[in-house]
Design an enzyme around this catalytic site. Structure first.
Site, PDB file in Angstrom:
ATOM      1  N   SER A  56      27.375 -13.690  11.642  1.00  0.00           N
ATOM      2  CA  SER A  56      26.006 -14.114  11.361  1.00  0.00           C
ATOM      3  C   SER A  56      25.093 -12.916  11.565  1.00  0.00           C
ATOM      4  O   SER A  56      25.431 -11.976  12.299  1.00  0.00           O
ATOM      5  CB  SER A  56      25.596 -15.244  12.305  1.00  0.00           C
ATOM      6  OG  SER A  56      24.203 -15.472  12.264  1.00  0.00           O
TER       7      SER A  56
ATOM      8  N   TYR B 137      25.099 -18.400  20.631  1.00  0.00           N
ATOM      9  CA  TYR B 137      25.545 -18.199  19.254  1.00  0.00           C
ATOM     10  C   TYR B 137      25.547 -16.711  18.903  1.00  0.00           C
ATOM     11  O   TYR B 137      26.524 -16.183  18.355  1.00  0.00           O
ATOM     12  CB  TYR B 137      24.614 -18.977  18.337  1.00  0.00           C
ATOM     13  CG  TYR B 137      24.893 -18.887  16.860  1.00  0.00           C
ATOM     14  CD1 TYR B 137      25.874 -19.677  16.272  1.00  0.00           C
ATOM     15  CD2 TYR B 137      24.150 -18.045  16.040  1.00  0.00           C
ATOM     16  CE1 TYR B 137      26.119 -19.633  14.903  1.00  0.00           C
ATOM     17  CE2 TYR B 137      24.381 -17.988  14.667  1.00  0.00           C
ATOM     18  CZ  TYR B 137      25.365 -18.782  14.108  1.00  0.00           C
ATOM     19  OH  TYR B 137      25.595 -18.722  12.758  1.00  0.00           O
TER      20      TYR B 137
END
Length: 323
Positions: free
Chosen positions: A150, A163
């Site tokens: 990401s 995350y």
């Protein structure tokens, strides 16, 4: 204008997508089927897998099936991939996509939140990679492995720290394995998307002030300028894997953020800190999935979220995010 040569055919290859029962994983599986691959979806939920297989059907010449597997269990991943390679006679493409999203202040999510993120995202990718590589090295077509990170792994995002930390580890793993596996004819692609309209807000877990955390995340995840059409993202990712690209970063905002952090990390950190100051600070303990927050806790700015998130809400239904 430079014209890229045609991507090499992957017709007839066997592909596995972890986290393939919904969202981006489901869409990448669809792209592989359209290229006439035989596709196996791995996910934890059997009912969700059945719905995913039904949604995919057979748009191309390839077959699709679902296999229940928790990527956090390294032994289980090894067994499932070995079975797939044996049943199909080969394993050529593996996309490690499974993971979770937690939204909220680091203190509210706690150490356990970081452990959960690392276990699902990083250890899931690591287990998948190590289980897949022996089979990919034997692929007659030359194996392809993709690890889905990401932009949050290239640039730390406030209120998404577990995350970001886990995705950062995935980014390093992808780069390192790309270098090491070249000698075996296996290519490894690091995939770093920005915000995409997949409907993922329904399954993200929210901590702290859950109502307000859900409100800002849902709005941004569906905003047309900041987020990307997930079907287009899936097509570009699979094309990058097909072309054996070492890395792909998706969405203009994600590319800008990654470049800015590399060129001017101090300035970028200060700008991100300014964003962090306007995010919710207070809240209770524990986390809840987005669909429960929406149904039970009545997040604010309903009209604004409805306008900004209309495309994301439509995506949730189409991409198997709703049970």
């Amino acid at each position: 204008m430079r014209v890229l040569p045609a991507a090499p055919s992957i017709e007839g290859l066997t592909a596995v997508v972890t986290g393939g029962s919904r969202g981006l994983g489901l869409l990448m599986a669809r792209q592989l089927l359209r290229r006439d691959c035989d596709v196996v979806l791995l996910a934890r939920d059997a009912a969700e897998l059945d719905r995913a297989v039904g949604k995919l059907g057979r748009p191309g010449g390839g077959a699709v099936r679902g296999v229940v597997c928790d990527v956090r269990d390294g032994a289980a991943v090894q067994e499932r991939l070995a079975e797939i390679a044996r049943d199909n006679g080969r394993l050529d493409i593996v996309i490690a996509n499974a993971g979770i999203i937690q939204v909220g202040p680091a203190e509210a999510l706690g150490v356990e939140g970081f452990r959960d993120a690392l276990d699902s995202i990083f250890h899931g990718a690591l287990n998948t990679a190590f289980a897949a590589l022996p089979h990919l090295r034997r692929s007659p077509a030359g194996g392809r492995l993709a690890l889905v990170g990401s932009v949050g792994g290239l640039l730390a995002v406030p209120h998404l720290l577990p995350y970001s930390c886990a995705k950062s580890a995935v980014a390093a793993l992808a780069e390192g394995l790309h270098a090491e596996e070249a000698a075996y004819g296996v290519t490894v692609t690091g995939v770093h998307p920005g915000l995409m309209r997949t409907g993922s807000h329904l399954h993200a877990r929210f901590g702290g002030d859950r109502r307000r955390e859900y409100a800002w995340f849902q709005a941004l995840a569906g905003a047309p300028v900041l987020s990307m059409n997930a079907e287009r993202a899936a097509e570009r990712i699979v094309c990058a894997v097909q072309r054996r690209r070492p890395r792909i970063v998706l969405t203009p905002a994600a590319k800008l953020g990654a470049v800015a952090h590399g060129v001017a990390p101090v300035l970028t950190t200060r700008l991100v800190s300014a964003v962090g100051r306007v995010l919710p600070r207070d809240g209770g303990t524990g986390t809840a999935e987005g669909y429960r927050v929406e149904a039970e806790e009545q997040p604010p700015a309903r009209r604004l979220r409805r306008v900004l998130g209309v495309l994301n809400e439509r995506a949730a239904g189409r991409f198997n995010q709703r049970g």
